[in-house]
Structure formats: C-alpha cells, structure tokens
Scaffold this active site. Structure first.
Site, PDB file in Angstrom:
ATOM      1  N   TRP A   1     -17.682  14.423  15.323  1.00 42.42           N
ATOM      2  CA  TRP A   1     -16.953  14.179  14.080  1.00 42.42           C
ATOM      3  C   TRP A   1     -17.627  14.846  12.890  1.00 42.42           C
ATOM      4  O   TRP A   1     -18.850  14.789  12.736  1.00 42.42           O
ATOM      5  CB  TRP A   1     -16.876  12.680  13.797  1.00 42.42           C
ATOM      6  CG  TRP A   1     -16.089  11.926  14.826  1.00 42.42           C
ATOM      7  CD1 TRP A   1     -16.582  11.118  15.801  1.00 42.42           C
ATOM      8  CD2 TRP A   1     -14.674  11.929  15.002  1.00 42.42           C
ATOM      9  NE1 TRP A   1     -15.568  10.604  16.561  1.00 42.42           N
ATOM     10  CE2 TRP A   1     -14.374  11.081  16.085  1.00 42.42           C
ATOM     11  CE3 TRP A   1     -13.618  12.565  14.327  1.00 42.42           C
ATOM     12  CZ2 TRP A   1     -13.073  10.854  16.522  1.00 42.42           C
ATOM     13  CZ3 TRP A   1     -12.322  12.336  14.764  1.00 42.42           C
ATOM     14  CH2 TRP A   1     -12.065  11.487  15.852  1.00 42.42           C
TER      15      TRP A   1
ATOM     16  N   THR B   1       0.874  -1.187   0.000  1.00 45.85           N
ATOM     17  CA  THR B   1       0.000   0.000   0.000  1.00 45.85           C
ATOM     18  C   THR B   1       0.900   1.222   0.000  1.00 45.85           C
ATOM     19  O   THR B   1       2.021   1.177   0.513  1.00 45.85           O
ATOM     20  CB  THR B   1      -0.917   0.054   1.229  1.00 45.85           C
ATOM     21  OG1 THR B   1      -0.090   0.201   2.377  1.00 45.85           O
ATOM     22  CG2 THR B   1      -1.762  -1.171   1.355  1.00 45.85           C
TER      23      THR B   1
ATOM     24  N   LYS C   1     -12.341  16.389  14.020  1.00 41.82           N
ATOM     25  CA  LYS C   1     -12.966  16.315  15.340  1.00 41.82           C
ATOM     26  C   LYS C   1     -13.189  17.727  15.873  1.00 41.82           C
ATOM     27  O   LYS C   1     -12.255  18.414  16.249  1.00 41.82           O
ATOM     28  CB  LYS C   1     -12.089  15.525  16.301  1.00 41.82           C
ATOM     29  CG  LYS C   1     -12.850  15.177  17.561  1.00 41.82           C
ATOM     30  CD  LYS C   1     -12.230  14.022  18.295  1.00 41.82           C
ATOM     31  CE  LYS C   1     -13.257  13.433  19.258  1.00 41.82           C
ATOM     32  NZ  LYS C   1     -12.737  12.402  20.090  1.00 41.82           N
TER      33      LYS C   1
ATOM     34  N   GLU D   1      -5.721  -4.206   0.575  1.00 45.11           N
ATOM     35  CA  GLU D   1      -5.909  -5.344   1.480  1.00 45.11           C
ATOM     36  C   GLU D   1      -7.121  -6.204   1.100  1.00 45.11           C
ATOM     37  O   GLU D   1      -7.285  -7.304   1.624  1.00 45.11           O
ATOM     38  CB  GLU D   1      -6.090  -4.834   2.924  1.00 45.11           C
ATOM     39  CG  GLU D   1      -4.853  -4.211   3.547  1.00 45.11           C
ATOM     40  CD  GLU D   1      -4.653  -2.746   3.170  1.00 45.11           C
ATOM     41  OE1 GLU D   1      -5.205  -2.292   2.145  1.00 45.11           O
ATOM     42  OE2 GLU D   1      -3.927  -2.045   3.907  1.00 45.11           O
TER      43      GLU D   1
END
Ligand code: ADP
Length: 538
Positions: free
Chosen positions: A441, A183, A436, A325
């Site tokens: 959030w 990655t 945040k 993944e």
C-alpha cells in the site's frame, strides 16, 4: 453499591437554557449579502422560543423533520435549537449536493418543512415537487436579490416569527433524536446519521475541552465549516454554551470576506477544511489579528499549509479529525509538552497528526478483516475504529449497504491509520484512496504532503491509476502557484529524498485545479475517473 447522584437528562434545551440564563450579552454577527446583522444571545433566545411557536403553528408533527437549506447565520442557529428543543428533528441539507441527492435525502428523512436562505432558494425551489413530504418552504431573507416565486407553499420567516408566541422547551428523554445529517456520499446514496440529545450534549462538552477547541467567554468563534455539513463541527452548540460570541460568514464565503470578518470582528477561533485556509492565507499574511487557533480537518491537513500559517500569520493550524458519524469531532493534533523543545520540523510533523482522541472517544487500529489489533509503533497501519457516546451505532438507512459497527462494538471509520506509543493517531489514508502497488500500500496523503512541500506547488492530489504489472501506480495531479512553471522532473527530484523509491509517482500531470467535493475536499473520485484511461509514458 450505586452512586447517589441525580439523573437529569443531557438535552439540547439544557444547553439552550444555560445560554439564555447566563450569556444573554454574548453576540452573534452574520455577514449577509444584504449587510452585517448583529444580535445578542438574549435576543436570539427570545426569537428561538418564538420559532418553536412557529413550528407548532405550521403543524409540524411531534418528531417531524425540520429541513434547513442555508449558510451559517443567526437564523440557522435559531433553527439549530428550536427544532430539537421542541422535540422535532433538525435536518440540515447540504446546499452543494447534486439535485438527485437532495431529493433522495429530503424524501428519505421525510422532511415536513424546509427553511431556506433566499440566496439559495433558486437551487431548492426547482426540486420542491420531487420532495414528497415537504408541505412548506420558509424563506429566510438574507438580502440576496433572488426572486421569490409566487406560490402558496412559500412563507416568510420574519413574518411568521412576528406573529408567533414564545414556547417552553421541555425535552426529557436524552435518547430522543435531536438532529440528522447525511454524509455527502462519496459512494452510493448518502447515509443518514441521527444525533441524539445526549450525544449532542456530550459532544458539545467534548469540543469545549482545552485539548479540543477550548472555547470560553472571551472567545469570538467563527465556524466556516458549514452548519449544513457535519453539524458545523459542534461549534454552533459549543460557542453559545461557553458564552463565546459567534461570527457567521453567511453566504459570503469568499476568502477576502472571511479574512475581513476575522480581522474586523476580532475572531479568536475559527475552523474549516484545508482548501478554505489555503484561499484565506494571502489575505491574513502579515496582518494584525486576535486569532489563537485555526481548526482544520475534514481531510488531510498539509504540513506545508500549517507551516505557512505559522510563518506568515503567526500560528500553526490546529488539526482535528472526525467524520459525520462521530458528530463529527473526535480527536485533535494539539502538541503535547514532550515536543515543546523540539525543532520546527519535528513539531510540524507532529501537528500533522490527527492526534489524541478526546476524553469520551476510544480509538484502535485493527486488521479490517480479522479485527486483529495492530501495534502502536507508528509504523503498523490498520483500520481506525472508534467507540464512544458520540459515535454512531448505525445508519438511518441500513439499506445504504454499509455495516457501521463491528461485532465487538467498534465503529468502522474506513480510514487507515497508525498510532504511536501514546495512542496518537496518524491518518495514512482513506481505505478507498490507498494505492495498491505490487501488493503493497502507498499512502496518497503522505505523497501529497511531500509534493505540497515544494514551494511552487499550490495543491496536489495523488490517485492510483491502473498498471499492467503493479496493479496500480500513483499519478500525481499538481496545481502550481499562480504564475509558476515547473517540470515533471523538478517535482520528482524534490520527492526523491522524501519518499521511498517505489512510492515515486509514475507520472506528474499539471492541472488547473483539483476538483472538490460538495464540502470542499479533494474529490479523488473525479480525478480517478478523469484519468481512468491514463496512458503511461513508459
Ligand atoms: P465525507 O467526506 O465522506 O462526506 P465526512 O465529512 O464525514 O464525510 O468525512 C469524514 C472523513 O474525512 C474521515 O473519515 C477522513 O477520511 C477524513 N478526515 C477528517 N479529518 C481528517 C484529518 N484531520 N486528516 C485526514 N483525514 C481526515
């Protein structure tokens, strides 16, 4: 009672044989700097068997890592099969990574040889002495004028192939490693994902399903998503497996060149990250084409982009979600029939979802600390976790410091998502990109989507900047369409009816371009460091 069916291994050479036996008349077109080349799958299969012979002649060990450093091309497809079908492990190196990362990856994977396109040889060659296990560099001449150094380690692909004997392919262990991909490492060192023959076979079938890319013999597929990143979303295996012809853009990744291929080669299916389609749009708008689907993912697909395609090209974008993944494709935002009669706006909102996981992949949203499942009400968010035969169990370098799997066997994605009552996934953000503010959030993705629906806006990326009272507040970094001008007030006014008051960006910065990662995604990391010392006006 046990089932009484055969136990035949699910291997990459089973895919290869299928293509060789049944789809020899399919074609592969590559747009090289030196001109367009064409071959049939029969010719490709013959060359791939001889390439297996080359790997033997070069003395590559039984499960030796075969590095590749090149664009999407017929030769790269030969390597995609010759390496795993002879038991070796294909290792794709991302040509856009930083030098230190390339050195780390080649050394960590212990590449024995690297096959490199002539057009990117000048990036790789200066690093060759830092790559401790690489003994040979095989140049694939794509017609670029790049100088080839006079060095005994450098060999020529076509010369080796001409001298080689074809070999038989016999992989019997489906759990054997077939390929590996690191990655791009948005944090720390790149992390190695090792695909098995079995996972490759099953992922190929997964992306072939109609709810995914649904490729068939009548398709002409063009993977713009690079073969050097995230397994070209499985298209390099799936297209031949289905007898679909392939069009490879080679090093010619400019929007005009991509649009030209789509139009002239009669491409029916293509796939790439949003920034690619952003650039190609004006070159396709209003033109006659054969496209039936444009796959797009890798980062949030702006609703406005999909709508622009629907209006100007005649088909909306087909969103897909996944990560290296997950091989990498795990879900798609295909529109279920319940939205058939919905208005355009509702349909567009639905298409902006990562959608339903493919058969074979299960998904859940949980509190990332307690693993408490979150309700599927499309409001509650949690970490998206997945499991299935093409999801990674662990990294090749566990020292990367990331625990990939939960104690109860689910793969952590680092994405924050909500799910509706049908389990359709809506990605809210990457954990590290959430903002945040005052303990709550804010989704940078939702804000970006809202900003990008402004007609003057070309691109928008929202990052959190430190705030003395609220901890973090959103900063909107906006790129305007060429020749446009706009004020901060104009952008904020546009947002007012679209987002909650406390989500409103603290400020708007007009920038020339959103910095991109090595695979063309918005690099929020770069923006965050650029604006780390940002002085708020109020
Ligand atoms: P990286 O970007 O870290 O190099 P990947 O290419 O594997 O690695 O990216 C996977 C990530 O890309 C996912 O975890 C997710 O954050 C993002 N992503 C992929 N598809 C989508 C999508 N359709 N919508 C939003 N984000 C996406």
């Amino acid at each position: 009672m046990r089932g009484l069916m055969q136990d035949t291994p699910l291997t990459v050479d089973a895919i290869f044989r299928h293509v060789e036996q049944h789809y020899g008349d399919g074609t592969i077109v590559t747009n090289n700097p030196g001109g367009v080349t064409r071959a049939t799958y029969a010719e490709w299969a013959q060359r791939t068997r001889r390439l297996g012979g080359v790997l033997d002649t070069l003395g590559i060990s039984a499960d030796g890592r075969v590095g590749t450093f090149g664009w999407n091309s017929q030769r790269h497809l030969e390597l995609y099969f010759a390496a795993p079908c002879t038991g070796r492990v294909l290792h794709t190196l991302n040509v856009r990574l930083f030098p230190e990362q390339l050195t780390y990856i080649a050394n960590h994977a212990e590449d024995e040889v690297i096959f490199v396109d002539r057009s990117v040889l000048q990036i790789l060659w200066p690093l060759i002495d830092t790559m401790k296990t690489v003994k040979q560099v095989v140049v694939m001449d794509d017609g670029a004028g790049t100088e080839i150094p006079d060095d005994a380690r450098i060999l020529d692909y076509e010369t080796l192939l001409a001298d080689a004997e074809p070999v038989d392919f016999h992989v019997t262990d489906e759990w054997r490693a077939a390929s590996m991909c690191y990655t791009s490492g948005t944090t720390g060192n790149p992390k190695g994902v090792v695909y098995s023959h079995r996972s490759t076979f099953l992922h190929t079938m997964g992306v072939l399903m109609p709810n995914a890319f649904g490729l068939g013999v009548n398709d002409v597929a063009m993977p713009v998503v690079p073969m050097f990143h995230a397994n070209a979303w499985g298209i390099a295996q799936a297209a031949p497996a289905a007898g679909a012809s392939l069009v490879m853009p080679g090093a010619m990744m400019q929007p005009e060149a991509l649009a030209m291929l789509i139009l002239e080669e009669g491409v029916t299916f293509t796939a790439g990250v949003p920034t690619i389609w952003q650039g190609v749009l004006p070159h396709l708008a209003g033109k006659q084409h054969r496209l039936r689907d444009i796959g797009c993912g890798g980062s949030a697909v702006p609703k406005a982009l999909s709508e622009a395609y629907r209006e100007q090209v005649g088909i909306p974008i087909l969103q897909a979600w996944g990560m290296t993944e997950t091989h990498p494709v795990a879900s798609s935002g295909i529109l279920p029939p319940r939205y058939q009669d919905a208005d355009d706006e509702t349909k567009a909102t639905q298409r902006a979802r990562a959608g339903i996981p493919f058969l074979g992949v299960e998904a859940r949203i949980v509190d990332s600390d307690t693993l408490e499942p979150q309700p599927w009400d499309d409001k509650a968010t949690g970490e998206l976790q997945v499991r299935g035969p093409w999801c990674a169990q662990e990294y090749y370098n566990p020292d990367a410091g990331v625990e990939l799997t939960t104690p109860d066997g689910w793969m952590k994605t680092g994405d924050v998502a909500a799910m509706d009552e049908f389990g359709s996934v809506r990605i809210a953000d990457r954990t590290k990109d959430l903002i945040k503010s005052g303990g709550e959030w804010i989704s940078s993705v939702d804000l970006e989507n809202a900003i990008m629906s402004h007609p003057k806006v070309k691109e928008a990326a929202v990052v959190g900047i430190p705030h003395p009272k609220w901890d973090e507040r959103p900063l909107a970094c906006v790129v305007l369409n060429e020749g446009e001008s706009a004020t901060e007030e104009e952008i904020l006014e546009h947002l007012k009816p679209l987002v909650a008051k406390w989500w409103m960006p603290e400020a708007v910065e007009f920038i020339d371009e959103v910095p991109k990662t090595s695979v063309g995604k918005f690099s929020k990391k770069d923006l965050r460091s650029r604006f780390a010392e940002y002085e708020l006006k109020s």
